[in-house]
Design an enzyme around this catalytic site. Sequence first.
Site, PDB file in Angstrom:
ATOM      1  CB  CYS A 123      -3.328  14.366   5.160  1.00 37.06           C
ATOM      2  SG  CYS A 123      -3.224  13.363   6.639  1.00 37.06           S
ATOM      3  CG  HIS A 256       0.374  15.671   3.894  1.00 37.43           C
ATOM      4  ND1 HIS A 256       0.213  16.335   5.085  1.00 37.43           N
ATOM      5  CD2 HIS A 256       0.161  14.345   4.158  1.00 37.43           C
ATOM      6  CE1 HIS A 256      -0.093  15.468   6.020  1.00 37.43           C
ATOM      7  NE2 HIS A 256      -0.119  14.260   5.493  1.00 37.43           N
ATOM      8  CG  ASN A 286       0.878  13.240   8.837  1.00 39.47           C
ATOM      9  OD1 ASN A 286       0.200  14.262   8.728  1.00 39.47           O
ATOM     10  ND2 ASN A 286       0.633  12.140   8.154  1.00 39.47           N
TER      11      ASN A 286
HETATM   12  O1  UT7 Z   1      -0.965  11.594   6.244  1.00 41.18           O
HETATM   13  C1  UT7 Z   1      -1.588  10.774   5.337  1.00 41.18           C
HETATM   14  C2  UT7 Z   1      -0.658  10.134   4.510  1.00 41.18           C
HETATM   15  N1  UT7 Z   1       0.078   9.121   5.250  1.00 41.18           N
HETATM   16  C3  UT7 Z   1       1.219   8.729   4.774  1.00 41.18           C
HETATM   17  O2  UT7 Z   1       1.654   9.251   3.791  1.00 41.18           O
HETATM   18  C4  UT7 Z   1       1.906   7.552   5.432  1.00 41.18           C
HETATM   19  C5  UT7 Z   1       2.469   6.686   4.352  1.00 41.18           C
HETATM   20  N2  UT7 Z   1       3.211   5.535   4.838  1.00 41.18           N
HETATM   21  C6  UT7 Z   1       4.398   5.653   5.438  1.00 41.18           C
HETATM   22  O3  UT7 Z   1       4.892   6.734   5.674  1.00 41.18           O
HETATM   23  C7  UT7 Z   1       5.163   4.387   5.753  1.00 41.18           C
HETATM   24  O4  UT7 Z   1       4.525   3.284   5.140  1.00 41.18           O
HETATM   25  C8  UT7 Z   1       5.301   4.119   7.263  1.00 41.18           C
HETATM   26  C9  UT7 Z   1       6.259   5.110   7.873  1.00 41.18           C
HETATM   27  C10 UT7 Z   1       3.959   4.190   7.947  1.00 41.18           C
HETATM   28  C11 UT7 Z   1       5.882   2.706   7.492  1.00 41.18           C
HETATM   29  O5  UT7 Z   1       7.134   2.591   6.823  1.00 41.18           O
HETATM   30  P1  UT7 Z   1       7.458   1.298   5.936  1.00 41.18           P
HETATM   31  O6  UT7 Z   1       8.815   1.473   5.435  1.00 41.18           O
HETATM   32  O7  UT7 Z   1       6.336   1.171   4.938  1.00 41.18           O
HETATM   33  O8  UT7 Z   1       7.456   0.151   7.003  1.00 41.18           O
HETATM   34  P2  UT7 Z   1       6.504  -1.132   7.120  1.00 41.18           P
HETATM   35  O9  UT7 Z   1       5.124  -0.718   7.487  1.00 41.18           O
HETATM   36  O10 UT7 Z   1       6.682  -1.960   5.884  1.00 41.18           O
HETATM   37  O11 UT7 Z   1       7.178  -1.880   8.345  1.00 41.18           O
HETATM   38  C12 UT7 Z   1       8.518  -2.372   8.296  1.00 41.18           C
HETATM   39  C13 UT7 Z   1       8.862  -3.010   9.642  1.00 41.18           C
HETATM   40  C14 UT7 Z   1       7.819  -3.988  10.151  1.00 41.18           C
HETATM   41  O12 UT7 Z   1       8.478  -5.059  10.785  1.00 41.18           O
HETATM   42  P3  UT7 Z   1       8.688  -6.462  10.019  1.00 41.18           P
HETATM   43  O13 UT7 Z   1       7.299  -6.922   9.714  1.00 41.18           O
HETATM   44  O14 UT7 Z   1       9.489  -6.122   8.802  1.00 41.18           O
HETATM   45  O15 UT7 Z   1       9.416  -7.272  11.029  1.00 41.18           O
HETATM   46  C15 UT7 Z   1       7.054  -3.189  11.179  1.00 41.18           C
HETATM   47  O16 UT7 Z   1       6.475  -3.999  12.184  1.00 41.18           O
HETATM   48  O17 UT7 Z   1       8.969  -1.987  10.643  1.00 41.18           O
HETATM   49  C16 UT7 Z   1       8.171  -2.354  11.780  1.00 41.18           C
HETATM   50  N3  UT7 Z   1       7.677  -1.131  12.417  1.00 41.18           N
HETATM   51  C17 UT7 Z   1       8.335  -0.492  13.397  1.00 41.18           C
HETATM   52  N4  UT7 Z   1       9.498  -0.755  14.042  1.00 41.18           N
HETATM   53  C18 UT7 Z   1       9.901   0.088  14.989  1.00 41.18           C
HETATM   54  C19 UT7 Z   1       6.555  -0.442  12.127  1.00 41.18           C
HETATM   55  N5  UT7 Z   1       6.474   0.637  12.914  1.00 41.18           N
HETATM   56  C20 UT7 Z   1       7.557   0.642  13.720  1.00 41.18           C
HETATM   57  C21 UT7 Z   1       8.022   1.504  14.716  1.00 41.18           C
HETATM   58  N6  UT7 Z   1       9.192   1.181  15.330  1.00 41.18           N
HETATM   59  N7  UT7 Z   1       7.359   2.615  15.086  1.00 41.18           N
END
Ligand code: UT7
Length: 329
Positions: A123, A256, A286
Amino acid sequence: MTSTAPRYSRITGTGSYLPPNRLTNAALAEQLARDGVETSDQWIVERTGIKARHFAAPDVVCSDLALAAARRALEAADVDAANIDLIIVATSTPDMVFPSTACLLQQKLGVHGCAAFDVQAVCSGFVYALTVADSMIRTGAASKALVVGSEVFSRILDFKDRTTCVLFGDGAGAVVLEASDTPGILSSELHADGRHVDILCVPGTVSGGQILGDPLLKMDGPAVFKLAVGVLEDVARSVLDKAGRTTEDVDWLIPHQANIRIMQGTAKRMKLPMDKLIVTVDEHGNTSAASVPLALDESVRSGKVKRGDTVLLEGVGGGFTWGAVLLDL
Ligand code: UT7
């Protein structure tokens, strides 16, 4: 320009291309539900700011998207492809293992002879490619460069993994970068830290005629999030310092486009008003190396970003890699 005069590089045209298939969160959620993968428009919008993404048709490859974006950038710059002396394509989803997508793009543009190679910095790829092109122009190794970010990330997504497959999209962006006696690109800085290889990777490879290992994207989202927020502020301040500018001089921040929360966090830490932040992640998702040039081109074509504006571009992603370019458009 005399041979002793300082030589700079300047963007003279931008272009971009999105494949026509636009998939909303609701439509994607419906598709995923058929395979028992649960997600919702609400979760995706709240956690990322993404509302839709574009996916390329199965027979469309990275160099096709690159070609469409490149043609638009060449037209905007009023430069004939035959006069380009350097082509750099930033991509992590190339058409083939080799030759490079840049060589395939060169062939599709109907030109030959000029240097052409790919840059692989995920990225951060476009910021890396732009910095390399700027360096080559400053040293006289090139005079008119075509710098492209192009991705078909839909090809490497695991549609059984809801934590990643809702985040990415396909597309391409391009700029023509030409030698100039005034800058142009004011400063740039690139970084990588290979200790974080595992937090964002596609671990598989081709070996012995077979795919060895997992060929789909793996990401520890929260770990990437945490690292990204820290490094983006640091590198932004560093390129401003190098150029003798301050945050007040920045007309537009084009980071980005991965997650609206990371982008807003960077703007806030830099004390930049939110209306200086260019946001396209809502409509593009993204698009990895394509995200920055896509956002740049859309904001130029909409009339928001104008010639003479000071623009800060930032990339961050797998590797772990990050970097920034400060420029006067
Ligand atoms: O391009 C390269 C750079 N990449 C990035 O910059 C990505 C950086 N990271 C992010 O943008 C975020 O970390 C994400 C969008 C990937 C995830 O967001 P988050 O707020 O960090 O969520 P999380 O991974 O802590 O997950 C929170 C909850 C989890 O459930 P529990 O364990 O709290 O019950 C996940 O299982 O959200 C759940 N979850 C979803 N729920 C519905 C994860 N993905 C989904 C989904 N739909 N698609």
